[in-house]
Motif scaffolding. Structure first.
Motif, short mmCIF file in Angstrom:
data_model
loop_
_atom_site.label_atom_id
_atom_site.label_comp_id
_atom_site.label_asym_id
_atom_site.label_seq_id
_atom_site.Cartn_x
_atom_site.Cartn_y
_atom_site.Cartn_z
N UNK A 131 0.85 -1.18 0.00
CA UNK A 131 0.00 0.00 0.00
C UNK A 131 0.89 1.23 0.00
N UNK A 132 0.44 2.26 -0.70
CA UNK A 132 1.28 3.43 -0.90
C UNK A 132 0.58 4.70 -0.47
N UNK A 133 1.38 5.72 -0.20
CA UNK A 133 0.87 7.05 0.08
C UNK A 133 1.80 8.08 -0.52
N UNK A 134 1.23 9.14 -1.06
CA UNK A 134 2.00 10.22 -1.69
C UNK A 134 1.68 11.51 -0.93
N UNK A 135 2.73 12.18 -0.45
CA UNK A 135 2.52 13.33 0.42
C UNK A 135 3.18 14.59 -0.14
N UNK A 136 2.46 15.70 0.06
CA UNK A 136 2.93 17.04 -0.36
C UNK A 136 3.15 17.85 0.90
N UNK A 137 4.21 18.65 0.93
CA UNK A 137 4.49 19.44 2.13
C UNK A 137 4.38 20.94 1.91
N UNK A 138 4.20 21.39 0.67
CA UNK A 138 4.17 22.83 0.44
C UNK A 138 2.91 23.30 -0.29
N UNK A 139 1.92 22.42 -0.45
CA UNK A 139 0.63 22.82 -1.01
C UNK A 139 0.58 22.94 -2.51
N UNK A 140 1.61 22.52 -3.23
CA UNK A 140 1.58 22.67 -4.69
C UNK A 140 1.09 21.40 -5.39
N UNK A 141 0.63 20.41 -4.63
CA UNK A 141 0.09 19.15 -5.13
C UNK A 141 1.09 18.35 -5.97
N UNK A 142 2.35 18.49 -5.61
CA UNK A 142 3.39 17.63 -6.18
C UNK A 142 3.97 16.79 -5.05
N UNK A 143 4.41 15.60 -5.39
CA UNK A 143 4.86 14.66 -4.36
C UNK A 143 6.21 15.08 -3.79
N UNK A 144 6.29 15.14 -2.46
CA UNK A 144 7.54 15.40 -1.76
C UNK A 144 7.99 14.19 -0.95
N UNK A 145 7.06 13.28 -0.69
CA UNK A 145 7.38 12.08 0.08
C UNK A 145 6.50 10.93 -0.41
N UNK A 146 7.13 9.79 -0.61
CA UNK A 146 6.43 8.59 -1.06
C UNK A 146 6.67 7.49 -0.05
N UNK A 147 5.62 6.81 0.38
CA UNK A 147 5.77 5.71 1.34
C UNK A 147 5.09 4.46 0.80
N UNK A 148 5.75 3.33 0.97
CA UNK A 148 5.21 2.03 0.60
C UNK A 148 5.26 1.15 1.84
#
Length: 266
Positions: free
Chosen positions: A152-169
């Motif tokens: 299972x995966x998650x894609x996270x943004x940290x600056x609000x621009x809706x681009x991935x900054x962190x990916x977790x599996x």
């Protein structure tokens, strides 16, 4: 990769070390007795007392027996010391207290209840992407590669621009039956060796795994715009891999991974 297929922390490897030590001792003892055969059985010179020769023979035999015992004892002690296999991942304490809380970790014990993994909608300054933004992030991160079955995966943004900054599996024995087999066959060290070798990571460094125990390590891998931090955590029931696309500081990456892990465990 041949190196990754050998687990020096496994029970079979430890047994092999013990067997090797004992085999060397056996060879040494056999050679000792063969090479001293004529010396242990002196002949009686003409006119000499046969009783004296017999006493000398017994003395020499006792000496060789003593040396044999010393070799056997030394080999036994060395074999016992060399048998130090790391527990399989499934045998580690997944819910135990930390040996010392990292910054930002409350350090409390996890209790004895089974743990579930649920990726949070957000943690710290990160917010999980959803919908089209998550699909774009997945296409960017995976580049057409397939995810491991049961992951299972998650894609996270940290600056609000809706681009991935962190990916977790994340993989868990809760929903992935193959993980049960993997956890029973590999130590956490072997899991990490295989993962970081596959990720072509360097400078892999262990960090405090926090209140849920197990292990946590981070390393650096080449990214599009330079080095990116890659971290992994593992315990008796879960394995999590985190890639921080805008982070190259290992200690910071480890703290972010620890915060994510703490937020995901229930």
């Amino acid at each position: 990769m041949i190196i990754a297929s050998v687990d020096p922390t496994s029970q079979s490897y430890a047994v092999g070390e013990v067997a090797g030590t004992l085999a060397v001792a056996v060879v040494a003892i056999v050679l000792l007795w063969r090479l001293t055969g004529s010396w242990r059985s002196p002949s009686t010179p003409a006119g000499a007392d046969p009783a004296q020769t017999l006493r000398e023979e017994r003395k020499r035999r006792l000496l060789i027996i003593g040396v044999t015992v010393l070799i056997a004892v030394a080999a036994g002690l060395k074999a016992a010391a060399s048998y130090n296999p790391e527990p399989r991942a499934s045998e580690t304490e997944a819910n135990g207290p930390s040996t010392g809380p990292a910054s930002g970790d409350d350090g409390g014990a996890g209790g004895s209840a089974p743990r579930r993994v649920v990726l949070p909608d957000g943690f710290a300054e990160f917010r999980q992407l959803s919908g089209e933004a998550a699909q774009r992030a997945e296409d960017e991160v995976l580049g057409g590669r397939k995810l491991p079955e049961g992951a299972r995966t998650g894609y996270y943004d940290m600056d609000g621009d809706e681009t991935v900054d962190l990916f977790v599996l994340v993989r868990s024995t809760e929903w992935d039956p193959k993980m049960v087999e993997d956890k029973a066959a590999k130590s956490i060290s072997q899991e990490f060796r295989n993962f970081f070798a596959g990720a072509k990571a360097r400078d892999v460094t262990p960090f405090d795994a926090g209140r849920y125990g197990g292990g946590l390590s981070c390393g650096l891998a080449a990214g599009v715009d330079g080095d990116q931090a890659i971290c992994a955590w593992s315990d008796a029931t879960t394995f999590g891999a985190v890639r921080l696309l805008t982070e190259s500081h290992l200690a910071g990456a480890a703290q972010t991974t620890l915060t994510l892990r703490n937020a995901a465990m229930h």
